[in-house]
Design a protein around this motif. Structure first.
Motif, PDB file in Angstrom:
ATOM      1  N   LYS A   1       0.886  -1.152   0.000  1.00 33.12           N
ATOM      2  CA  LYS A   1       0.000   0.000   0.000  1.00 33.12           C
ATOM      3  C   LYS A   1       0.926   1.204   0.000  1.00 33.12           C
ATOM      4  CE  LYS A   1      -3.838  -0.247   2.279  1.00 33.12           C
ATOM      5  NZ  LYS A   1      -5.058  -0.519   1.573  1.00 33.12           N
ATOM      6  N   HIS A   2       0.410   2.360  -0.385  1.00 33.66           N
ATOM      7  CA  HIS A   2       1.286   3.523  -0.521  1.00 33.66           C
ATOM      8  C   HIS A   2       0.700   4.736   0.181  1.00 33.66           C
ATOM      9  CE1 HIS A   2       3.882   1.640  -3.546  1.00 33.66           C
ATOM     10  NE2 HIS A   2       2.783   1.013  -3.884  1.00 33.66           N
ATOM     11  N   TRP A   3       1.541   5.378   0.948  1.00 27.08           N
ATOM     12  CA  TRP A   3       1.256   6.706   1.466  1.00 27.08           C
ATOM     13  C   TRP A   3       2.238   7.626   0.780  1.00 27.08           C
ATOM     14  CZ3 TRP A   3       0.749   6.514   7.532  1.00 27.08           C
ATOM     15  CH2 TRP A   3      -0.483   5.958   7.862  1.00 27.08           C
ATOM     16  N   LEU A   4       1.776   8.785   0.409  1.00 31.70           N
ATOM     17  CA  LEU A   4       2.628   9.778  -0.225  1.00 31.70           C
ATOM     18  C   LEU A   4       2.909  10.881   0.782  1.00 31.70           C
ATOM     19  CD1 LEU A   4       0.818   9.948  -3.667  1.00 31.70           C
ATOM     20  CD2 LEU A   4       2.685   8.450  -2.959  1.00 31.70           C
ATOM     21  N   ALA A   5       4.113  11.445   0.715  1.00 28.27           N
ATOM     22  CA  ALA A   5       4.490  12.448   1.710  1.00 28.27           C
ATOM     23  C   ALA A   5       5.210  13.633   1.071  1.00 28.27           C
ATOM     24  CB  ALA A   5       5.399  11.829   2.759  1.00 28.27           C
ATOM     25  N   CYS A   6       4.910  14.815   1.585  1.00 25.71           N
ATOM     26  CA  CYS A   6       5.686  16.002   1.240  1.00 25.71           C
ATOM     27  C   CYS A   6       6.945  15.964   2.119  1.00 25.71           C
ATOM     28  CB  CYS A   6       4.879  17.274   1.481  1.00 25.71           C
ATOM     29  SG  CYS A   6       4.474  17.592   3.215  1.00 25.71           S
ATOM     30  N   ALA A   7       7.878  16.862   1.865  1.00 26.34           N
ATOM     31  CA  ALA A   7       9.123  16.881   2.640  1.00 26.34           C
ATOM     32  C   ALA A   7       8.853  17.105   4.127  1.00 26.34           C
ATOM     33  CB  ALA A   7      10.057  17.953   2.091  1.00 26.34           C
ATOM     34  N   GLU A   8       7.880  17.945   4.450  1.00 28.53           N
ATOM     35  CA  GLU A   8       7.576  18.254   5.848  1.00 28.53           C
ATOM     36  C   GLU A   8       7.017  17.060   6.616  1.00 28.53           C
ATOM     37  OE1 GLU A   8       4.594  21.084   8.467  1.00 28.53           O
ATOM     38  OE2 GLU A   8       5.197  21.768   6.479  1.00 28.53           O
ATOM     39  N   HIS A   9       6.220  16.211   5.973  1.00 30.85           N
ATOM     40  CA  HIS A   9       5.558  15.113   6.679  1.00 30.85           C
ATOM     41  C   HIS A   9       6.206  13.743   6.469  1.00 30.85           C
ATOM     42  CE1 HIS A   9       2.188  18.105   6.643  1.00 30.85           C
ATOM     43  NE2 HIS A   9       2.291  17.769   7.917  1.00 30.85           N
ATOM     44  N   ARG A  10       7.260  13.666   5.688  1.00 30.99           N
ATOM     45  CA  ARG A  10       7.896  12.381   5.414  1.00 30.99           C
ATOM     46  C   ARG A  10       8.325  11.694   6.709  1.00 30.99           C
ATOM     47  NH1 ARG A  10      12.262   9.831   5.910  1.00 30.99           N
ATOM     48  NH2 ARG A  10      13.013   8.305   4.446  1.00 30.99           N
ATOM     49  N   GLU A  11       8.992  12.410   7.589  1.00 32.62           N
ATOM     50  CA  GLU A  11       9.503  11.815   8.817  1.00 32.62           C
ATOM     51  C   GLU A  11       8.386  11.344   9.746  1.00 32.62           C
ATOM     52  OE1 GLU A  11      12.189  13.145  12.606  1.00 32.62           O
ATOM     53  OE2 GLU A  11      12.754  13.948  10.643  1.00 32.62           O
TER      54      GLU A  11
END
Length: 67
Positions: free
Chosen positions: A38-48
């Motif tokens: 399954k995939h979640w996508l993240a911006c740089a701010e929320h990746r961590e």
């Protein structure tokens, strides 16, 4: 990572509408076969924070940039 949506990809973090830069592939071994992702996508701010959430549960399989 194949099968990742890239067109109009937005961050999966609650309330975030930023463009996604990272694909966090995961699965829940109690529910999914080992090869299922399954995939979640993240911006740089929320990746961590998304990475920590999935890792704490043993769900995170791999992280990569969105092509």
């Amino acid at each position: 990572m194949s099968e990742t949506p890239t067109e109009d990809a937005i961050c999966s973090a609650k309330g975030c509408r930023r463009a996604a830069e990272f694909d966090l592939a995961w699965n829940n071994p109690k529910l999914h076969t080992p090869e299922r992702r399954k995939h979640w996508l993240a911006c740089a701010e929320h990746r961590e924070s998304l990475d920590r959430f999935l890792s704490a549960r043993g769900f995170l399989r791999e992280v990569g940039p969105i092509a």
